[in-house]
Design an enzyme around this catalytic site. Structure first.
Site, PDB file in Angstrom:
ATOM      1  N   LYS A  12      -0.418  -1.867  -4.231  1.00 53.36           N
ATOM      2  CA  LYS A  12      -0.643  -0.697  -3.285  1.00 53.36           C
ATOM      3  C   LYS A  12      -1.419  -1.081  -1.844  1.00 53.36           C
ATOM      4  O   LYS A  12      -2.484  -1.883  -1.933  1.00 53.36           O
ATOM      5  CB  LYS A  12      -1.531   0.395  -4.022  1.00 53.36           C
ATOM      6  CG  LYS A  12      -1.896   1.573  -3.314  1.00 53.36           C
ATOM      7  CD  LYS A  12      -2.519   2.522  -4.186  1.00 53.36           C
ATOM      8  CE  LYS A  12      -2.997   3.840  -3.589  1.00 53.36           C
ATOM      9  NZ  LYS A  12      -4.098   4.524  -3.992  1.00 53.36           N
ATOM     10  N   ASP A  23      -6.264   0.440  -3.496  1.00 51.28           N
ATOM     11  CA  ASP A  23      -7.380   0.613  -4.323  1.00 51.28           C
ATOM     12  C   ASP A  23      -6.787   0.541  -5.893  1.00 51.28           C
ATOM     13  O   ASP A  23      -7.262   1.308  -6.743  1.00 51.28           O
ATOM     14  CB  ASP A  23      -7.927   2.018  -4.113  1.00 51.28           C
ATOM     15  CG  ASP A  23      -7.270   2.964  -4.176  1.00 51.28           C
ATOM     16  OD1 ASP A  23      -6.192   3.226  -3.405  1.00 51.28           O
ATOM     17  OD2 ASP A  23      -7.403   3.833  -5.204  1.00 51.28           O
ATOM     18  N   CYS A  24      -5.788   0.120  -6.236  1.00 48.77           N
ATOM     19  CA  CYS A  24      -5.059   0.311  -7.536  1.00 48.77           C
ATOM     20  C   CYS A  24      -5.757  -0.763  -8.476  1.00 48.77           C
ATOM     21  O   CYS A  24      -5.418  -2.002  -8.348  1.00 48.77           O
ATOM     22  CB  CYS A  24      -3.388   0.264  -7.468  1.00 48.77           C
ATOM     23  SG  CYS A  24      -2.693   0.086  -9.157  1.00 48.77           S
ATOM     24  N   VAL A  64       3.912   1.123  -8.467  1.00 46.93           N
ATOM     25  CA  VAL A  64       3.022  -0.395  -8.124  1.00 46.93           C
ATOM     26  C   VAL A  64       2.216  -0.612  -9.524  1.00 46.93           C
ATOM     27  O   VAL A  64       1.911   0.359  -9.869  1.00 46.93           O
ATOM     28  CB  VAL A  64       2.443  -0.496  -6.738  1.00 46.93           C
ATOM     29  CG1 VAL A  64       3.386  -0.616  -5.816  1.00 46.93           C
ATOM     30  CG2 VAL A  64       1.403   0.620  -6.254  1.00 46.93           C
ATOM     31  N   SER A  77       2.231  -2.655 -15.740  1.00 45.20           N
ATOM     32  CA  SER A  77       1.089  -4.131 -15.758  1.00 45.20           C
ATOM     33  C   SER A  77       1.014  -4.722 -16.899  1.00 45.20           C
ATOM     34  O   SER A  77       1.077  -6.033 -16.948  1.00 45.20           O
ATOM     35  CB  SER A  77      -0.287  -3.590 -15.081  1.00 45.20           C
ATOM     36  OG  SER A  77      -0.875  -2.598 -15.970  1.00 45.20           O
ATOM     37  N   HIS A 163     -13.958   0.112 -10.165  1.00 43.72           N
ATOM     38  CA  HIS A 163     -13.566   1.552  -9.576  1.00 43.72           C
ATOM     39  C   HIS A 163     -14.669   2.470 -10.525  1.00 43.72           C
ATOM     40  O   HIS A 163     -15.025   3.458  -9.746  1.00 43.72           O
ATOM     41  CB  HIS A 163     -11.952   1.953 -10.242  1.00 43.72           C
ATOM     42  CG  HIS A 163     -11.152   1.346  -9.189  1.00 43.72           C
ATOM     43  ND1 HIS A 163     -10.156   2.134  -8.560  1.00 43.72           N
ATOM     44  CD2 HIS A 163     -10.822   0.163  -8.842  1.00 43.72           C
ATOM     45  CE1 HIS A 163      -9.503   1.496  -7.721  1.00 43.72           C
ATOM     46  NE2 HIS A 163      -9.755   0.104  -8.122  1.00 43.72           N
TER      47      HIS A 163
END
Length: 216
Positions: A12, A23-24, A64, A77, A163
């Site tokens: 991203k 920010d992923c 993504v 992922s 995060h």
């Protein structure tokens, strides 16, 4: 033997700044894994508000991260990390099942609390319980989730904690309680990795990325 040609990976881009890493936390996890394994890679930053046609052609779901292995684009992922582990065995990052499930509920608990508009709905308490459980685990088994060695669990958890810290402080003025000392030490440890620093989004992009979700 794994090929030396760089693997292509799509992650991203920052909201409103398409040429900067976004920010992923799941993209961050993949980049960290590639860095720790010293796998050469070529980065494609994807503007998720205006996805390029070529990207949608190879990845119709438009999610993504995705990575290209053997001329196939792979998403998810967990699947990607498993494939990287298989193709690039050094250093080994897999953890035993009992370590792999540690802290697995922190991210959903954090998202609920971050989005919550009601201070009495129990979301803060639920997150605290998960963080306390992680602190206890680190006290008994640290400094990493699986003891002395970095594992895939750390590479998944570290971006999520980044995060959590960044957004809860910004949107709620909330910090992880000081008495969770083992957790604080762990955060200090993982955030100080050179690979972590190299692959993380800047705090302002993390905040910008979460803003629409918080204000929804």
């Amino acid at each position: 033997m794994a090929d030396s040609k760089p693997v292509e990976v799509c992650v991203k881009a920052a909201a409103g700044v398409p040429d900067i890493l976004g920010d992923c936390p799941f993209c961050h996890r993949i980049l960290l894994t590639l860095e720790v394994k010293k796998v050469p890679y070529k980065l494609h930053l994807i503007n998720t508000d205006d996805k390029p046609q070529w990207f949608l052609a190879v990845n119709p779901e438009g999610k993504v991260p995705v990575i290209k292995f053997d001329d196939k684009w792979i998403s998810d992922s967990d699947v990607i990390v498993g494939m990287i582990e298989e193709k690039y065995s050094e250093p080994p990052l897999s953890a035993p099942p009992e370590a792999s499930s540690v802290a697995s509920k922190i991210f959903p608990a954090f998202v609920k609390f971050l989005k919550s508009k009601d201070p009495n709905d129990g979301t803060e308490q639920a997150l605290l319980e998960e963080l306390k459980a992680l602190d206890e685990h680190l006290k008994a088994h640290g400094p990493y989730i699986n003891g002395e060695k970095i594992s895939a669990v750390d590479l998944s958890l570290a971006p999520k904690l980044y995060h959590l810290e960044t957004t809860l402080d910004h949107f709620k003025g909330w910090k992880i309680p000081e008495n969770l000392a083992h957790l604080h030490n762990y955060i200090k440890l993982v955030f100080s990795w050179e690979t972590f620093d190299k692959t993380k989004a800047a705090k302002e992009h993390v905040i910008a990325g979460w803003k629409p979700k918080v204000e929804a």
